[in-house]
Design an enzyme around this catalytic site. Structure first.
Site, PDB file in Angstrom:
ATOM      1  N   PRO A  27      11.336   0.881  -6.811  1.00  0.00           N
ATOM      2  CA  PRO A  27      11.274   0.646  -8.260  1.00  0.00           C
ATOM      3  C   PRO A  27      10.387  -0.571  -8.550  1.00  0.00           C
ATOM      4  CG  PRO A  27      13.316  -0.223  -7.382  1.00  0.00           C
ATOM      5  CD  PRO A  27      12.585   0.375  -6.219  1.00  0.00           C
ATOM      6  N   MET A  28       9.089  -0.403  -8.346  1.00  0.00           N
ATOM      7  CA  MET A  28       8.157  -1.532  -8.469  1.00  0.00           C
ATOM      8  C   MET A  28       7.956  -1.856  -9.938  1.00  0.00           C
ATOM      9  SD  MET A  28       5.408  -0.297  -5.615  1.00  0.00           S
ATOM     10  CE  MET A  28       5.420   1.391  -6.172  1.00  0.00           C
ATOM     11  N   TYR A  29       8.482  -3.004 -10.323  1.00  0.00           N
ATOM     12  CA  TYR A  29       8.398  -3.365 -11.738  1.00  0.00           C
ATOM     13  C   TYR A  29       6.928  -3.485 -12.155  1.00  0.00           C
ATOM     14  CZ  TYR A  29       8.768  -5.625 -16.182  1.00  0.00           C
ATOM     15  OH  TYR A  29       8.630  -5.913 -17.507  1.00  0.00           O
ATOM     16  N   HIS A 177       7.700  -8.924  -2.831  1.00  0.00           N
ATOM     17  CA  HIS A 177       8.698  -9.945  -2.496  1.00  0.00           C
ATOM     18  C   HIS A 177       9.708  -9.422  -1.487  1.00  0.00           C
ATOM     19  CE1 HIS A 177       7.143 -11.569  -6.316  1.00  0.00           C
ATOM     20  NE2 HIS A 177       7.356 -12.715  -5.686  1.00  0.00           N
ATOM     21  N   GLY A 212       6.396  -0.759   4.820  1.00  0.00           N
ATOM     22  CA  GLY A 212       5.302  -0.312   5.677  1.00  0.00           C
ATOM     23  C   GLY A 212       5.346   1.167   6.034  1.00  0.00           C
TER      24      GLY A 212
HETATM   25  C1  LIG Z   1       3.828  -4.040  -6.300  1.00  0.00           C
HETATM   26  C2  LIG Z   1       5.243  -4.112  -5.826  1.00  0.00           C
HETATM   27  C3  LIG Z   1       6.240  -4.349  -6.740  1.00  0.00           C
HETATM   28  C4  LIG Z   1       7.572  -4.387  -6.320  1.00  0.00           C
HETATM   29  N1  LIG Z   1       8.544  -4.563  -7.239  1.00  0.00           N
HETATM   30  C5  LIG Z   1       9.847  -4.448  -6.868  1.00  0.00           C
HETATM   31  C6  LIG Z   1      10.892  -4.491  -7.848  1.00  0.00           C
HETATM   32  O1  LIG Z   1      10.654  -4.652  -9.037  1.00  0.00           O
HETATM   33  N2  LIG Z   1      12.164  -4.313  -7.421  1.00  0.00           N
HETATM   34  C7  LIG Z   1      12.440  -4.113  -6.103  1.00  0.00           C
HETATM   35  O2  LIG Z   1      13.608  -3.909  -5.769  1.00  0.00           O
HETATM   36  N3  LIG Z   1      11.488  -4.100  -5.154  1.00  0.00           N
HETATM   37  C8  LIG Z   1      10.203  -4.247  -5.509  1.00  0.00           C
HETATM   38  N4  LIG Z   1       9.227  -4.200  -4.543  1.00  0.00           N
HETATM   39  C9  LIG Z   1       9.615  -4.052  -3.130  1.00  0.00           C
HETATM   40  C10 LIG Z   1       9.937  -2.611  -2.807  1.00  0.00           C
HETATM   41  O3  LIG Z   1      11.222  -2.273  -3.296  1.00  0.00           O
HETATM   42  C11 LIG Z   1       9.948  -2.285  -1.296  1.00  0.00           C
HETATM   43  O4  LIG Z   1      10.821  -3.090  -0.590  1.00  0.00           O
HETATM   44  C12 LIG Z   1       8.583  -2.410  -0.657  1.00  0.00           C
HETATM   45  O5  LIG Z   1       7.596  -1.962  -1.530  1.00  0.00           O
HETATM   46  C13 LIG Z   1       8.570  -1.625   0.626  1.00  0.00           C
HETATM   47  O6  LIG Z   1       7.402  -1.929   1.342  1.00  0.00           O
HETATM   48  P1  LIG Z   1       6.094  -0.997   1.352  1.00  0.00           P
HETATM   49  O7  LIG Z   1       5.458  -1.212  -0.005  1.00  0.00           O
HETATM   50  O8  LIG Z   1       5.292  -1.563   2.465  1.00  0.00           O
HETATM   51  O9  LIG Z   1       6.570   0.382   1.561  1.00  0.00           O
HETATM   52  C14 LIG Z   1       7.894  -4.198  -4.950  1.00  0.00           C
HETATM   53  C15 LIG Z   1       6.849  -3.964  -4.039  1.00  0.00           C
HETATM   54  C16 LIG Z   1       5.551  -3.923  -4.457  1.00  0.00           C
HETATM   55  C17 LIG Z   1       4.479  -3.654  -3.423  1.00  0.00           C
END
Ligand SMILES: Cc1cc2nc3c(=O)[nH]c(=O)nc-3n(C[C@H](O)[C@H](O)[C@H](O)COP(=O)(O)O)c2cc1C
Length: 297
Positions: A27-29, A177, A212
């Site tokens: 759920p990427m904000y 993060h 990843g």
């Molecule tokens: C652009 C971006 C925004 C993210 N925003 C959130 C968020 O709003 N809430 C959240 O729980 N995780 C957020 N994450 C972390 C993801 O939930 C997740 O742990 C992570 O993307 C997994 O790694 P991957 O992108 O290498 O698959 C975000 C990750 C990215 C890359």
């Protein structure tokens, strides 16, 4: 992207619209909108909308979420307003004030099937939120599951105690993060699964790996990590069931956990288990199927 093991995963039981393996988008904000979440759900995954971190009464983020959830409902062509919406919303929770009063009503109004909590400020931030969601789902018959993103064993244990239904185990290879003290999913996922097994909750709490995993190879690797502790088991019992326990004592074997092993775990005696194995084997020879066959894996 995130994925987990399949055979004993409660995720497929809870979310029958999903295919195997279970895949959810993060759920990427600011990035995971209704379009993305609806597309993921329509493709057999579990879609999440990134809903932000402001839970004030007049929060523009919650107003936007309300609109996005309506849009997702229409994209998925779900007509009835009381009908379950087979996707979820994810929140950043380090400022939890107002979540219970202002976010939960929006989520309930849309009957979301999943709520993802991540990045609490303290170890107790999630407790009142989880208990309010649980209370509401019991009272209203709301079919919703609580996903909690965790990055260390300590946080995973807290989430289990607080009542998470699904642990999203975020490794240090994740984008965005993450926990400063985190570990890679290679170390963390098996440890979390083992810990669930020790407390007898491996079929009650789902585990999803995050970090990843971007292609088929990554999915296969994540399935391998998640698999050992639940789908297969290393034991001498498999040889006992099929009467091949003439193997020297220093060897055991890894096989898929089947009916015989499940009965053994529930306390069935070896004699009864062996008898049932023989009946299933002989019947299977005629019908072409043996639900007690040992599958080495
Ligand atoms: C652009 C971006 C925004 C993210 N925003 C959130 C968020 O709003 N809430 C959240 O729980 N995780 C957020 N994450 C972390 C993801 O939930 C997740 O742990 C992570 O993307 C997994 O790694 P991957 O992108 O290498 O698959 C975000 C990750 C990215 C890359």
């Amino acid at each position: 992207m995130a994925t987990t093991e399949f055979r004993t995963s409660p995720l497929q039981r809870w979310f029958p619209h999903t295919t195997v393996p279970f895949i959810a988008n993060a759920p990427m904000y600011g990035f995971a909108t209704a379009d993305l979440a609806a597309a993921v759900t329509a493709a057999g995954g579990f879609g999440f909308i990134g809903a932000g971190f402001d839970f004030a009464a007049q929060s523009s983020q919650l107003q936007a979420l309300d609109a996005e959830l309506s849009k997702a409902r229409s994209l998925l062509k779900i007509a009835g307003p009381d009908e379950k919406l087979p996707l979820g919303a994810g929140f950043i929770t380090f400022r939890p004030d107002g979540f219970v009063e202002n976010a939960i009503p929006v989520l309930f109004k849309h009957r979301v099937a999943g709520i993802w909590l991540a990045f609490p400020g303290t170890s107790t931030d999630h407790a009142p939120i989880i208990s309010a969601i649980r209370h509401s789902r019991e009272k209203e018959g709301w079919d919703v599951k609580i996903f909690v993103q965790v990055g260390t064993m300590k946080v995973a244990k807290e989430a289990i105690e607080q009542g998470a239904d699904v642990l999203v185990v975020q490794g240090g290879d994740a984008g965005g993060h993450q926990w400063g003290q985190g570990a890679s999913i290679m170390a963390l996922v098996p440890e979390v699964k083992e810990s669930l097994r020790e407390i007898g909750k491996s079929t009650d709490v789902g585990v999803v790996a995050a970090g990843g995993i971007v292609d088929g190879k990554g999915c296969v690797a994540a399935l391998g990590l998640a698999d050992g502790a639940t789908s297969t088991i290393k034991s001498r019992q498999h040889d006992v069931f099929q009467s091949t326990d003439f193997w020297p004592a220093q060897y055991d074997g890894r096989a898929v956990i089947g009916r015989s092993y499940e009965d053994y775990e529930k306390g069935m005696t070896d004699k009864e288990n062996i008898d049932k194995y023989k009946i299933a084997r002989d019947t299977g020879a005629k019908t072409g199927g043996n639900e007690r066959g040992i599958v080495w894996a």
